[in-house]
Enzyme design. Structure first.
Site, PDB file in Angstrom:
ATOM      1  N   LYS A   1       0.687   6.633  43.795  1.00 24.57           N
ATOM      2  CA  LYS A   1      -0.546   6.413  43.032  1.00 24.57           C
ATOM      3  C   LYS A   1      -0.993   4.982  43.237  1.00 24.57           C
ATOM      4  O   LYS A   1      -0.161   4.098  43.441  1.00 24.57           O
ATOM      5  CB  LYS A   1      -0.296   6.632  41.529  1.00 24.57           C
ATOM      6  CG  LYS A   1      -1.568   6.813  40.732  1.00 24.57           C
ATOM      7  CD  LYS A   1      -2.045   8.246  40.791  1.00 24.57           C
ATOM      8  CE  LYS A   1      -3.373   8.445  40.131  1.00 24.57           C
ATOM      9  NZ  LYS A   1      -3.668   9.886  39.982  1.00 24.57           N
TER      10      LYS A   1
ATOM     11  N   ASP B   1      -9.471   9.456  41.891  1.00 26.96           N
ATOM     12  CA  ASP B   1      -8.999   9.655  40.514  1.00 26.96           C
ATOM     13  C   ASP B   1     -10.141   9.088  39.655  1.00 26.96           C
ATOM     14  O   ASP B   1     -11.285   8.989  40.138  1.00 26.96           O
ATOM     15  CB  ASP B   1      -7.665   8.911  40.289  1.00 26.96           C
ATOM     16  CG  ASP B   1      -6.958   9.308  38.988  1.00 26.96           C
ATOM     17  OD1 ASP B   1      -6.300  10.350  38.965  1.00 26.96           O
ATOM     18  OD2 ASP B   1      -7.084   8.587  37.970  1.00 26.96           O
TER      19      ASP B   1
HETATM   20  O1  2IT Z   1      -3.845  12.974  39.548  1.00 31.19           O
HETATM   21  C1  2IT Z   1      -4.035  13.573  40.612  1.00 31.19           C
HETATM   22  O2  2IT Z   1      -3.328  14.522  40.958  1.00 31.19           O
HETATM   23  C2  2IT Z   1      -5.154  13.150  41.451  1.00 31.19           C
HETATM   24  N1  2IT Z   1      -5.850  12.217  41.078  1.00 31.19           N
HETATM   25  C3  2IT Z   1      -5.414  13.820  42.757  1.00 31.19           C
HETATM   26  C4  2IT Z   1      -4.547  13.229  43.818  1.00 31.19           C
HETATM   27  C5  2IT Z   1      -4.820  13.707  45.222  1.00 31.19           C
HETATM   28  O3  2IT Z   1      -4.124  13.196  46.123  1.00 31.19           O
HETATM   29  O4  2IT Z   1      -5.681  14.556  45.454  1.00 31.19           O
END
Ligand code: 2IT
Length: 447
Positions: free
Chosen positions: A124, A164
């Protein structure tokens, strides 16, 4: 594993990081019995190893605003676990972003991605940059500066970021353009791309669609259906939008949405294409207010400064941000006879709220299971990029639906308690853990 010792150790090793400690505690409490029934996990110290991210990258992002002034923000990428695939997870641009936020989200992502059945590790990233009130030029210059540093740590086989909160198609475009300019490669290094340049159909809708497919599973497990059910959701951004679209398509009765400024109640239902499209329009302004919805539609009323959870409903879904539904909100929902609560935001409920809902026997789904459709469809975008082709919307949607069904099945398998109550939190954590843990054991003591 010694549960209390590990919780205490995590607190001591991560002081001032309440979100990370909250996310870890929930997982430890629910996998403890399972881990103790399978001594190999303790032998290889898998739980202890999962409590430390593999890598945290923290960097400075400098950029110039429209007035010519230099601005400084903080950028992050937490690469939590790569055992089952490249690091994968979104980028959040929001003033609340700290290392704590990034660590909790990366930790959750590892379990979530494992649940999707696809080969993706957990990561993340993001920044404390606040998109509110910024011009397009400012957002672009910020994204370019952010990617100039981030590109050193990512790649289609190492780490694949996506959107996100505060990062949508526009921001992904600016960042992809900068990656391409610096590296000279047109590859699947980001997901959530535009359709013309490697994006996947259904990715914008996927988190919300997936959450409603998961909810259908919860209803079916209770021999119930969505038709006519009175629903409320928090938020009005991308996730809330996809959720509203699918709820409308399946005949549910969505009556409330919310923003940081208050909530909208519309007894005629937030289900027409005009109303749902307007959510998207409001979100695109990045002004973070939902009030204009009531100026646009006569049947809608704006209640300023209040949380949406006071509205009586059968189904409540968190679609905004972490810890947005607390113990008191849960009590209010229970008093109003809520039947299903679905976390669509990551860790949308406080630990107290989850405990209240479970104690009352409410069917409750955690974010890492219910919102996994977003990252799952990112995984499908990676597959299409690697194969240099594009699937139809129907193909992607069918795969997404299948994945959400499989996550629901796994939650039932590992989370059903002696009295028949499905503890989705426990089911999701154990099912997510097994795959990652077994892969770590197989790969030796590397991380
Ligand atoms: O919290 C999540 O799963 C997302 N923001 C999507 C992450 C993604 O790699 O599509």
């Amino acid at each position: 594993m010694d549960l209390q010792k590990l919780i205490k150790q995590t607190e001591e090793r991560n002081p001032g990081q309440p979100l990370y400690n909250q996310a870890v505690r929930e997982v430890l409490e629910t996998i403890c019995d399972f881990v103790n029934e399978h001594p190999k996990y303790d032998h290889y110290k898998i739980v202890e190893r999962l409590l430390e991210p593999e890598r945290i990258v923290k960097f400075k992002v400098t950029w110039v605003d429209d007035k010519g002034e230099i601005q400084v923000n903080r950028g992050y990428r937490v690469q939590h676990n790569m055992a089952i695939g490249p690091y994968k997870g979104g980028l959040r641009f929001h003033p609340t972003v700290t290392e704590d936020t990034m660590k909790f989200l990366a930790f959750e992502q590892t379990f979530k991605n494992s649940l999707t059945t696809l080969p993706m590790g957990g990561g993340k990233g993001g920044s404390d940059f606040d998109p509110k009130g910024k011009s397009e030029g400012e957002v672009m210059r910020f994204c370019q500066s952010f990617m100039t540093e981030l590109q050193k740590y990512i790649g289609p086989d190492t780490d694949v970021p996506a959107g996100d909160i505060g990062v949508g198609g526009r921001e992904i475009g600016f960042m992809y353009g900068q990656y391409k300019r610096l590296r000279g490669e047109h590859v699947g290094v980001l997901t959530g791309k535009g359709l013309e340049w490697g994006g996947s159909l259904i990715r914008p809708e996927a988190t919300g669609f997936g959450a409603v497919y998961f909810l259908e599973g919860m209803l079916a497990a209770k021999k119930d259906t969505l038709k006519g059910k009175r629903c409320i959701i928090s938020g009005f951004g991308n996730v809330a939008w996809g959720t509203a679209l699918k709820l409308a398509e399946l005949g549910a009765n969505l009556v409330a949405i919310s923003g940081p400024d208050g909530y909208i109640i519309d007894e005629e239902g937030i289900s027409t294409p005009e109303k749902i499209a307007y959510m998207d329009e409001l979100n695109a302004t990045r002004n973070n207010v939902v009030a204009p919805f009531a100026e646009k539609f006569a049947s809608a009323k704006f209640i300023p400064g209040k949380k949406v959870w006071e509205v009586p409903c059968e189904i409540a879904m968190t679609c905004a941000i972490q810890n947005e539904l607390n113990g008191d909100d849960a009590k209010a929902l229970i008093a109003n006879n809520v039947k299903y609560v679905v976390e669509v935001s990551n860790m949308g409920c406080t630990a107290e709220a989850v405990a209240e809902l479970q104690k009352a026997g409410i069917s409750f789904a955690p974010g890492k299971a219910a919102n996994a459709g977003g990252v799952a469809t990112s995984g499908l975008e990676m597959t299409q990029n690697a194969a240099h082709l594009g699937w139809t919307a129907a193909e992607v949607d069918a795969k997404l639906h299948g994945i959400m069904n499989s996550i629901h099945d796994n939650c039932v398998k590992y989370g059903t308690e002696a009295n028949g109550y499905i503890n989705y939190v426990k089911g999701a954590n154990i099912a997510g853990f097994i795959k990652v843990a077994d892969a770590m054991i197989a790969q030796g003591i590397a991380y």
